[in-house]
Design a protein around this motif. Structure first.
Motif, mmCIF file in Angstrom:
data_model
loop_
_atom_site.group_PDB
_atom_site.id
_atom_site.type_symbol
_atom_site.label_atom_id
_atom_site.label_comp_id
_atom_site.label_asym_id
_atom_site.label_seq_id
_atom_site.Cartn_x
_atom_site.Cartn_y
_atom_site.Cartn_z
ATOM 1 N N VAL A 117 -3.533 5.403 -7.214
ATOM 2 C CA VAL A 117 -3.991 5.538 -5.832
ATOM 3 C C VAL A 117 -3.499 4.360 -5.000
ATOM 4 O O VAL A 117 -3.038 4.520 -3.858
ATOM 5 N N GLN A 118 -3.561 3.170 -5.584
ATOM 6 C CA GLN A 118 -3.098 1.970 -4.887
ATOM 7 C C GLN A 118 -1.616 2.078 -4.547
ATOM 8 O O GLN A 118 -1.200 1.794 -3.415
ATOM 9 N N ASP A 119 -0.802 2.511 -5.522
ATOM 10 C CA ASP A 119 0.639 2.667 -5.288
ATOM 11 C C ASP A 119 0.917 3.750 -4.254
ATOM 12 O O ASP A 119 1.823 3.608 -3.422
ATOM 13 N N SER A 120 0.157 4.835 -4.295
ATOM 14 C CA SER A 120 0.385 5.941 -3.358
ATOM 15 C C SER A 120 0.108 5.507 -1.928
ATOM 16 O O SER A 120 0.871 5.822 -1.009
ATOM 17 N N PHE A 121 -0.993 4.779 -1.719
ATOM 18 C CA PHE A 121 -1.313 4.299 -0.374
ATOM 19 C C PHE A 121 -0.230 3.351 0.141
ATOM 20 O O PHE A 121 0.128 3.363 1.319
ATOM 21 N N LYS A 122 0.293 2.556 -0.772
ATOM 22 C CA LYS A 122 1.307 1.587 -0.359
ATOM 23 C C LYS A 122 2.609 2.281 0.002
ATOM 24 O O LYS A 122 3.249 1.957 1.022
ATOM 25 N N ASP A 128 -1.507 -1.852 1.784
ATOM 26 C CA ASP A 128 -1.503 -2.651 0.555
ATOM 27 C C ASP A 128 -2.897 -3.249 0.379
ATOM 28 O O ASP A 128 -3.329 -4.100 1.162
ATOM 29 N N PHE A 129 -3.638 -2.746 -0.642
ATOM 30 C CA PHE A 129 -4.983 -3.261 -0.850
ATOM 31 C C PHE A 129 -5.193 -3.538 -2.328
ATOM 32 O O PHE A 129 -4.448 -3.070 -3.185
ATOM 33 N N LYS A 130 -6.202 -4.272 -2.628
ATOM 34 C CA LYS A 130 -6.536 -4.628 -3.998
ATOM 35 C C LYS A 130 -7.975 -4.192 -4.286
ATOM 36 O O LYS A 130 -8.834 -4.159 -3.389
#
Length: 740
Positions: A117-122, A128-130
């Motif tokens: 999900v993190q990679d997809s949003f980026k 870019d979130f953690k």
């Protein structure tokens, strides 16, 4: 020898003897060839035996963990996050399962993993979130599932692809880390290689590497039906890259028992048997086992996946069980036709195999079956011939019926008591052919042949059967009603040739992209979707509920579909490199509508001549180069709300009365083409009035506009033919279509 035969038998008896032996020899030749239709009949006899003599579940060891509607409602829609799958497997182990096998292939990464999900949003949104406070072990659901797989008796599923051609499919071979089975081979001196006998795959759909590396056993779910699309046997082993892999059932059994080695016995024809532990499993020459089905769906114990995840089961509920994770939820379940159930869950096939192997209750086509069946037909032929040589046919009914019963009883006994299937088909066929042939010969020689044939035909064609059905329609089990219905058929032109350019996945996506909006248009216009026939769609209006102006609703739906197709073709051209064309036929008339089918499986649909006519109209769209063809009933019902352009007066295949067919345009569209349409009406009127020279000239003028060249070329060709061969005075302008 010939002199002895002539002295021993009369002339009539010699004719009967020669005819009987010739008929028996003919059946023997057919048996050697075993034509397709008799293969299918043989399979139906086998099915009948299984229906009559199938045994209940013997071991109760295999069970089903069901991802059912209840589970989807409580846990969420499928696919679930892999941590839920991990929990399901671990909880099943905690309940005592000695083996937990997945009938679902986890071949693609979990899209709900936090890291994914993190990679997809980026990538897609530039965000870019953690994650804060999330342990590293929970970043990737697939890694989490893989870690859990290492700690239990878990088995994953895979699928083999026997033949491939597309480079995109060949990529499936990459990154496959499933473990082959350990095989010991015992071969006779003339045995062929097991690699030549067992089914071979060119590609495989495998679990993700992080999952495949975490389990000790992986099993394939690949199987194929018999020629009649019924699943009766499954392979136990598959060859891939010169290595052997077990089926999911075998892999689950290996996991449960701790047995690692499988022994295969080879002979000259192929596989003789497969040995697992101390159990010898009889197979055919390709290593396939006949499935001893225990009954229709539901013979094995089912546990809802949500009950396991919510820990609602009593402790030890799965103690000592081999559990298969599958699904009965609508849209997810894998259904297969079996001799006992036309819609049998694929996951129950694995459970049935486990039950067969553990109970050693196998069904077998023994090596000596061919010899026994051949001797049976020879014996039936000789016995029937000798009996009919010395006795009248009427006197032979009792002994022949007794012989037929004895053949059935012997075959049924071997099946019921020993699990051997010895088909009585060819013995019955020989008996029937010889009895019929020799009886006809005796009648022919003893009575007047014409009277016999006339009398026999009169008997066989007695109209009383039809009269009984007409007098008592309530004797039919299926209900329905006669109603005025509007029927629409649509079909994609040359879809087979177009699909050859695509991979199977692309074909599926194309159909989804096309059928989804078309179905919505139909339902939005108060239509009822009857069925998909490949790329074709059948729909109807005014049932099950009344629809006011149903003819106009159907026509509006067809015109909306044409507009929508223009939008879709822009997508298809970009996505697939081509556009598609669709033909639509619409007709309205009385039909029979209701639940049609068998007493066990039926569908709400309609039947009748008007249904066939609607289908024929759709087929004519290709011939006239039109997107839409409607009948006179549609024109009469829709009145002046549309412009109807007459296409022809035709007599379609299968109908005696001519039909006037039209295409329809919205009034605004017709106004923009009014000059062309009026010229066409003038040309068509000249054609019907047999002014073929004038009609041809007008059609040539229309042809030069290059708007609908196929229609105008058709009439130019007809005019030229009729100018050269003028019709009779009673010519009515009706064109006869001899094809669908």
């Amino acid at each position: 020898m010939l002199a002895f035969i002539k002295n021993a038998f009369k002339k009539d008896q010699l004719i009967l003897l020669a005819s009987g032996l010739a008929a028996t020899f003919f059946i023997a030749l057919i048996y050697n060839q075993h034509p397709h239709f008799l293969q299918l009949l043989n399979l139906k006899i086998y099915d009948q035996y299984l229906k009559e003599y199938h045994q209940p579940v013997a071991t109760h060891v295999p069970v089903i963990i069901d991802i059912d509607e209840k589970s989807l409602a409580e846990i969420g829609q499928w696919p679930w996050p892999r941590y839920q799958v991990a929990k399901l497997m671990k909880y099943s182990q905690a309940y005592g399962a000695v083996s937990v096998a997945s009938d679902i292939i986890f071949s693609e990464p979990d899209r709900t993993s936090p890291i994914t999900v993190q990679d997809s949003f980026k990538k897609e949104l530039g965000l870019d979130f953690k994650y804060s406070g999330l342990p590293a072990a929970y970043q990737d659901n697939d890694v989490l599932l893989g870690a859990n797989l290492k700690t239990g008796p878990f088995v994953l599923g895979m699928n083999f692809i026997p033949t491939i051609t597309s480079d995109s499919v060949r990529a499936l071979n990459r990154g496959c880390f499933v473990k082959p089975a350990k095989i010991a081979v015992h071969s006779t001196k003339d045995a062929i290689s097991m690699y030549d006998a067992l089914p071979t795959a060119e590609a495989a759909i495998c679990p993700l590497p992080v999952l495949a590396k975490s389990v000790k056993h992986t099993g394939f779910i690949t199987t194929f039906p018999d020629p009649d699309s019924v699943y009766r046997r499954v392979p136990l082993l598959y060859v891939w890259h010169r290595k052997l892999y077990p089926s999911l059932a075998m892999a689950a059994l290996m996991q449960a028992t701790g047995v690692e080695n499988i022994t295969i016995r080879m002979r000259s024809q192929g596989v003789e048997s497969i040995r697992f532990n101390k159990t010898i499993i009889p197979t055919d020459k390709n290593g396939r086992i006949l499935i001893n089905y225990r009954g229709p769906t539901g013979k094995f114990e089912y546990f809802s996946a949500s009950d396991i995840l919510k820990k609602r089961l009593p402790m030890g509920a799965l103690q000592g069980k081999i559990a298969f994770i599958g699904t009965s939820a609508s849209g997810l379940k894998d259904m297969r036709a079996t001799p006992l159930d036309p819609s049998y869950p694929g996951v129950e096939v694995h459970a049935t195999l486990i039950d067969n192997i553990l109970s050693r209750q196998f069904l077998v086509l023994p090596d000596w079956a061919t010899g026994m069946e051949f001797m049976g037909l020879i014996l039936a032929g000789i016995t029937t011939t000798l009996l009919l040589m010395w006795a009248r046919a009427t006197w032979m009914i009792v002994p022949l019926v007794g012989m037929a019963f004895a053949m059935f009883a012997g075959s049924a006994y071997l099946y019921k008591e020993q699990g051997y299937f010895i088909s009585p088909l060819y013995s019955y066929l020989t008996l029937a052919v010889n009895f019929t042939l020799l009886t006809l010969i005796k009648f022919w020689r003893e009575e007047n042949a014409k009277k016999f044939i006339h009398g026999a035909f009169a008997h066989y064609l007695a109209p009383s059967v039809i009269g009984q059905i007409m007098d008592d329609p309530d004797s039919l089990t299926l209900e329905g009603q006669e109603k005025d219905i509007t029927i629409q058929f649509s079909d994609v032109r040359s879809f087979t040739s177009l699909s050859e350019k695509l991979s199977p996945t692309q074909v599926t996506n194309l159909l989804h992209d096309y059928l989804t909006p078309m179905t919505r248009i139909i339902t939005n216009h108060d239509g009822t979707l009857d069925k998909f026939i490949g790329d074709a769609v059948m729909a109807f209006w005014n049932a099950p509920l009344d629809v006011e102006n149903h003819q106009e609703c159907a026509l509006n739906a067809a015109l909306a579909q044409q507009i929508k197709l223009e939008e879709l073709n822009e997508l298809f051209l970009h996505k697939y490199g081509f556009t598609i064309a669709v033909g639509i036929g619409i007709h309205s008339g009385p039909v029979r509508v209701g639940n049609m089918g068998s007493a066990d499986l039926f569908d709400y649909t309609l039947i009748g001549d008007n249904v066939n006519l609607a289908s024929r109209l759709e087929g004519l769209t290709k011939y006239y180069g039109q997107k839409l063809i409607v009948s006179q009933t549609i024109k009469d019902a829709c009145g002046d709300n549309y412009y109807f352009r007459i296409l022809d007066n035709v007599r379609v295949k299968g109908k005696k009365l001519p039909v006037t067919i039209y295409t329809a345009y919205p009034l605004e569209q017709a106004k923009s083409r009014m000059e062309e349409l009026e010229l066409y009406e003038k040309a068509h009127a000249a054609y019907l009035n047999q002014n073929f020279n004038e009609a041809k000239a007008l059609f040539v003028e229309l042809q030069q506009k290059n708007v609908e060249p196929l229609l105008y070329d058709l009439y130019i060709e007809r005019c030229e033919l009729l100018i050269q061969n003028p019709p009779d005075n009673d010519w009515d302008g009706v064109f006869v279509h001899k094809t669908k």
